[in-house]
Design a protein around this motif. Structure first.
Motif, PDB file in Angstrom:
ATOM      1  N   ARG A   1      15.649 -14.723 -32.897  1.00  0.00           N
ATOM      2  CA  ARG A   1      16.228 -13.406 -33.177  1.00  0.00           C
ATOM      3  C   ARG A   1      17.548 -13.217 -32.419  1.00  0.00           C
ATOM      4  O   ARG A   1      17.606 -13.440 -31.203  1.00  0.00           O
ATOM      5  N   PRO A   2      18.611 -12.836 -33.127  1.00  0.00           N
ATOM      6  CA  PRO A   2      19.926 -12.687 -32.477  1.00  0.00           C
ATOM      7  C   PRO A   2      19.898 -11.757 -31.262  1.00  0.00           C
ATOM      8  O   PRO A   2      20.650 -11.947 -30.317  1.00  0.00           O
ATOM      9  N   ILE A   3      18.984 -10.775 -31.283  1.00  0.00           N
ATOM     10  CA  ILE A   3      18.924  -9.823 -30.153  1.00  0.00           C
ATOM     11  C   ILE A   3      18.543 -10.547 -28.861  1.00  0.00           C
ATOM     12  O   ILE A   3      18.985 -10.171 -27.771  1.00  0.00           O
ATOM     13  N   PHE A   4      17.741 -11.627 -28.960  1.00  0.00           N
ATOM     14  CA  PHE A   4      17.388 -12.386 -27.759  1.00  0.00           C
ATOM     15  C   PHE A   4      18.630 -13.095 -27.196  1.00  0.00           C
ATOM     16  O   PHE A   4      18.829 -13.154 -25.988  1.00  0.00           O
TER      17      PHE A   4
ATOM     18  N   LEU B   1      24.628   1.188 -20.935  1.00  0.00           N
ATOM     19  CA  LEU B   1      24.981   1.401 -22.337  1.00  0.00           C
ATOM     20  C   LEU B   1      23.686   1.399 -23.164  1.00  0.00           C
ATOM     21  O   LEU B   1      22.934   0.428 -23.127  1.00  0.00           O
ATOM     22  N   LEU B   2      23.465   2.472 -23.892  1.00  0.00           N
ATOM     23  CA  LEU B   2      22.224   2.600 -24.680  1.00  0.00           C
ATOM     24  C   LEU B   2      22.603   2.660 -26.166  1.00  0.00           C
ATOM     25  O   LEU B   2      23.258   3.612 -26.602  1.00  0.00           O
ATOM     26  N   ASP B   3      22.196   1.642 -26.911  1.00  0.00           N
ATOM     27  CA  ASP B   3      22.536   1.577 -28.336  1.00  0.00           C
ATOM     28  C   ASP B   3      21.343   2.049 -29.164  1.00  0.00           C
ATOM     29  O   ASP B   3      20.464   1.249 -29.497  1.00  0.00           O
ATOM     30  N   GLU B   4      21.319   3.335 -29.475  1.00  0.00           N
ATOM     31  CA  GLU B   4      20.215   3.941 -30.231  1.00  0.00           C
ATOM     32  C   GLU B   4      18.861   3.436 -29.726  1.00  0.00           C
ATOM     33  O   GLU B   4      18.063   2.891 -30.497  1.00  0.00           O
ATOM     34  N   PRO B   5      18.593   3.617 -28.424  1.00  0.00           N
ATOM     35  CA  PRO B   5      17.388   2.979 -27.868  1.00  0.00           C
ATOM     36  C   PRO B   5      16.087   3.558 -28.394  1.00  0.00           C
ATOM     37  O   PRO B   5      15.050   2.933 -28.301  1.00  0.00           O
TER      38      PRO B   5
ATOM     39  N   PHE C   1      19.308  -2.187 -26.131  1.00  0.00           N
ATOM     40  CA  PHE C   1      19.574  -2.196 -27.570  1.00  0.00           C
ATOM     41  C   PHE C   1      18.507  -1.409 -28.330  1.00  0.00           C
ATOM     42  O   PHE C   1      17.414  -1.181 -27.823  1.00  0.00           O
ATOM     43  N   GLN C   2      18.843  -1.065 -29.580  1.00  0.00           N
ATOM     44  CA  GLN C   2      17.868  -0.373 -30.431  1.00  0.00           C
ATOM     45  C   GLN C   2      16.703  -1.298 -30.780  1.00  0.00           C
ATOM     46  O   GLN C   2      15.548  -0.909 -30.754  1.00  0.00           O
ATOM     47  N   GLU C   3      17.080  -2.543 -31.121  1.00  0.00           N
ATOM     48  CA  GLU C   3      16.057  -3.517 -31.520  1.00  0.00           C
ATOM     49  C   GLU C   3      15.173  -3.869 -30.327  1.00  0.00           C
ATOM     50  O   GLU C   3      15.659  -3.883 -29.198  1.00  0.00           O
ATOM     51  N   ASP C   4      13.942  -4.182 -30.603  1.00  0.00           N
ATOM     52  CA  ASP C   4      13.024  -4.611 -29.556  1.00  0.00           C
ATOM     53  C   ASP C   4      13.516  -5.946 -28.993  1.00  0.00           C
ATOM     54  O   ASP C   4      13.496  -6.956 -29.694  1.00  0.00           O
ATOM     55  N   ALA C   5      13.957  -5.914 -27.738  1.00  0.00           N
ATOM     56  CA  ALA C   5      14.523  -7.132 -27.138  1.00  0.00           C
ATOM     57  C   ALA C   5      13.599  -7.723 -26.071  1.00  0.00           C
ATOM     58  O   ALA C   5      14.017  -8.594 -25.312  1.00  0.00           O
ATOM     59  N   CYS C   6      12.343  -7.245 -26.007  1.00  0.00           N
ATOM     60  CA  CYS C   6      11.388  -7.836 -25.055  1.00  0.00           C
ATOM     61  C   CYS C   6      11.106  -9.274 -25.472  1.00  0.00           C
ATOM     62  O   CYS C   6      10.916  -9.544 -26.651  1.00  0.00           O
ATOM     63  N   PHE C   7      11.041 -10.159 -24.501  1.00  0.00           N
ATOM     64  CA  PHE C   7      10.705 -11.547 -24.814  1.00  0.00           C
ATOM     65  C   PHE C   7       9.188 -11.654 -25.005  1.00  0.00           C
ATOM     66  O   PHE C   7       8.437 -11.440 -24.041  1.00  0.00           O
ATOM     67  N   PRO C   8       8.722 -11.979 -26.214  1.00  0.00           N
ATOM     68  CA  PRO C   8       7.278 -11.929 -26.471  1.00  0.00           C
ATOM     69  C   PRO C   8       6.473 -12.990 -25.723  1.00  0.00           C
ATOM     70  O   PRO C   8       5.262 -12.844 -25.587  1.00  0.00           O
ATOM     71  N   TRP C   9       7.145 -14.035 -25.234  1.00  0.00           N
ATOM     72  CA  TRP C   9       6.412 -15.105 -24.556  1.00  0.00           C
ATOM     73  C   TRP C   9       6.203 -14.796 -23.064  1.00  0.00           C
ATOM     74  O   TRP C   9       5.555 -15.557 -22.360  1.00  0.00           O
ATOM     75  N   MET C  10       6.774 -13.687 -22.602  1.00  0.00           N
ATOM     76  CA  MET C  10       6.650 -13.345 -21.178  1.00  0.00           C
ATOM     77  C   MET C  10       5.778 -12.108 -21.010  1.00  0.00           C
ATOM     78  O   MET C  10       5.724 -11.265 -21.905  1.00  0.00           O
TER      79      MET C  10
ATOM     80  N   PHE D   1      26.289   5.768 -21.271  1.00  0.00           N
ATOM     81  CA  PHE D   1      26.990   5.868 -22.548  1.00  0.00           C
ATOM     82  C   PHE D   1      25.943   5.619 -23.636  1.00  0.00           C
ATOM     83  O   PHE D   1      25.398   4.519 -23.737  1.00  0.00           O
ATOM     84  N   LEU D   2      25.641   6.670 -24.395  1.00  0.00           N
ATOM     85  CA  LEU D   2      24.555   6.592 -25.389  1.00  0.00           C
ATOM     86  C   LEU D   2      25.114   6.657 -26.805  1.00  0.00           C
ATOM     87  O   LEU D   2      25.895   7.552 -27.133  1.00  0.00           O
ATOM     88  N   ILE D   3      24.719   5.702 -27.617  1.00  0.00           N
ATOM     89  CA  ILE D   3      25.040   5.742 -29.042  1.00  0.00           C
ATOM     90  C   ILE D   3      23.804   6.279 -29.759  1.00  0.00           C
ATOM     91  O   ILE D   3      22.694   5.796 -29.512  1.00  0.00           O
TER      92      ILE D   3
END
Lengths: 248, 271
Positions: free
Chosen positions: A146-149, B166-170, B91-100, B198-200
């Motif tokens: 995923r590009p976000i990673f 920086l918060l992108d539509e979190p 980021f808005q997208e879930d950026a948690c690393f699922p393997w951790m 700075f919030l989007i």
């Protein structure tokens, strides 16, 4: 890693059904071409107690382990390189798929001429079968991280090598593992096939020899050993594969 | 922590971004020119119609995207397509690393920065406590709800003690109630850390509730049409949405955005 009841019971029921079909087939066809499950297990035990059998088993095991190691390392390296480098991927992916499509046995004479009639040719033939699925799965897995990673990696100031090591590889691991699982099966096919076509030792050689001499007991016992080994390992790999996919 | 809102923390001068199309296609003028000063410790939000370049503006500020023209200066140092020290992004997208595990996710940046293990453990424990994630330290992200995963991402950013967040539509992917509660969390963290935020966002009520100032962006190419000052006290919370002043702020934002949003929708219809 907890398996559900259906995941445990399913293979057991299928195994019982297969044994029943095998027994029925034996009753229908008879001793001319088959042995019953009970006779086969008894003969397999007898075969294992013979000192002359073990060098064949060790030879196949050595060839298979070496071929699997080479297939895995080569497949991972090629897959990561092609998955991370867009140009390299575009250039080499069609070649890899073409190589995957052709019957590898057509290349065996070349391998025999290159490596000689011995362990090396079998290892090369096994690895040739196994490395392509590992490479293809790894390539696609690396491309689909995923590009976000990757963006998070940039925010955390990871070097290119750290991005591969700490993000791309773990993120792609479930798919890579699926590739390794498929690679395991194909490496085994390649190794035994190599022994069947041109070899002086190993389980494949034993099988071909037994076919020539119409030793149904040996054919059935060796086949059973190969099937059991492949089934047990595949079952374990599948369980790990499912466990890895669950987190994603 | 008191907010020193007089000093300029980030400065954008004539910032423009144009994306070059590969294969000789027409270039896309996405952003600018934009001139803006963010004051140290202030909460600044940006609202604008879809596709107006809000996220591009954030990426420019983060150093993830180089500008085509103009300058971005953070703490007197120009930003040149590299993420500067002291800047954190959620980021808005879930950026948690699922393997951790949750703990390892939060510790990731600290370990990368070479912070000693004892200090890393201390900061992670504090962040887990602060974000109410203590009992999930050993869980994997797949075991958490969307809101909790976003908290993990915020915690992962906060432990690095950024001076600009920086918060992108979190909260874009969360339901309304969770968004309000997460908004309160962010306000609390902002007060405690004293960081500039700075919030989007595309949600006018979210911007109106959280920010000291709100920049309204035009349809593409995104420019700042107006900056609306809310005048809220630093110790505000989500109950502010019940006040008449809140309604006035959102009404003012909508006045500016209505025409721009119609332009944006019209552009989409013509595609």
């Amino acid at each position: 890693m907890s398996l559900t009841r259906i995941e445990i019971l399913g293979p057991i029921l299928v195994s019982v059904a297969l044994l029943a079909i095998w027994q029925c087939a034996y009753w229908l066809i008879g001793d001319i071409a088959l042995r019953s499950p009970g006779q086969t297990v008894r003969f397999a035990g007898e075969l294992l107690s013979r000192p002359t059998f073990w060098p064949h088993l060790v030879e196949t095991a050595k060839a298979f382990v070496a071929a699997l190691a080479i297939a895995s390392l080569l497949g991972l390296t090629i897959g990561l390189l092609l998955g991370l480098g867009k140009t390299a991927g575009d250039v080499f992916e069609p070649m890899l798929i073409a190589l995957y499509s052709i019957p590898k046995v057509t290349l065996y004479p070349i391998l025999l001429l290159s490596f000689g009639l011995g362990l090396s040719a079998k290892i090369a033939f096994g690895a040739l079968h196994g490395f392509i699925p590992v490479a293809l799965f790894t390539m696609n897995a690396a491309r689909n991280v995923r590009p976000i990673f990757l963006k998070t990696g940039r925010v955390m100031k990871l070097s290119r090598w750290d991005v591969v090591r700490k993000i791309v590889f773990p993120a792609a691991l479930p798919e890579i593992f699926t590739g390794l699982r498929v690679g395991f099966s194909l490496t085994m096919i390649g190794t035994v096939l190599g022994e069947m076509f041109a070899s002086q030792r190993g389980l494949g050689y034993l099988l071909m020899n037994a076919i020539g001499l119409h030793h149904v007991d040996v054919i059935m016992a060796v086949t059973l050993m190969l099937v059991l080994f492949a089934a047990v390992i595949s079952f374990a790999l599948l369980a790990i594969d499912r466990h890895l996919h669950k987190r994603f | 922590m008191p907010h020193d809102t007089n000093k300029v923390h980030v400065s954008l001068r004539h910032v423009t971004k144009t994306f070059r199309r590969a294969g000789g296609g027409q270039d896309v003028h996405a952003l600018g020119p934009i001139d803006l000063d963010l004051k140290r410790g202030e909460f600044f939000a940006v609202v604008g119609p879809s596709g107006c370049g809000k996220s591009t503006l954030l990426e420019v500020l983060a150093g993830l995207t180089p500008v085509t023209d103009g300058t971005v200066v953070f703490e007197d140092q120009p930003i040149h397509g590299n993420v500067p020290d002291g800047v954190g992004v959620v980021f808005q997208e879930d950026a948690c690393f699922p393997w951790m595990t949750v703990s390892d996710n939060i510790a990731f940046g600290l370990r990368q920065a070479g912070i000693p293990a004892a200090e890393t453990a201390r900061r992670v424990a504090a962040a887990l406590e602060l974000m109410g994630l203590g009992q999930f330290a050993r869980s994997h992200p797949a075991q958490l709800s969307g809101g909790m995963r976003q908290r993990v991402c915020i915690a992962r950013t906060l432990v690095l003690q950024p001076r600009l967040i920086l918060l992108d539509e979190p909260f874009g992917a969360l339901d309304q109630q969770t968004r309000l509660l997460m908004g309160e969390e962010v306000l609390r963290l902002w007060r405690e850390t004293g960081a500039t935020i700075f919030l989007i966002t595309h949600a006018l009520d979210e911007a109106a509730m959280l920010a000291d100032r709100i920049g309204v962006m035009s349809a593409r190419p995104g420019r700042l049409l107006e900056i609306v000052e809310t005048g809220w006290a630093p110790d505000r919370d989500s109950t502010i949405v019940e006040t008449p002043e809140f309604g006035q702020v959102t009404a003012r934002l909508w006045q500016w955005l209505r025409v721009e949003s119609m332009k944006s929708v019209g552009r989409m219809d013509r595609r």
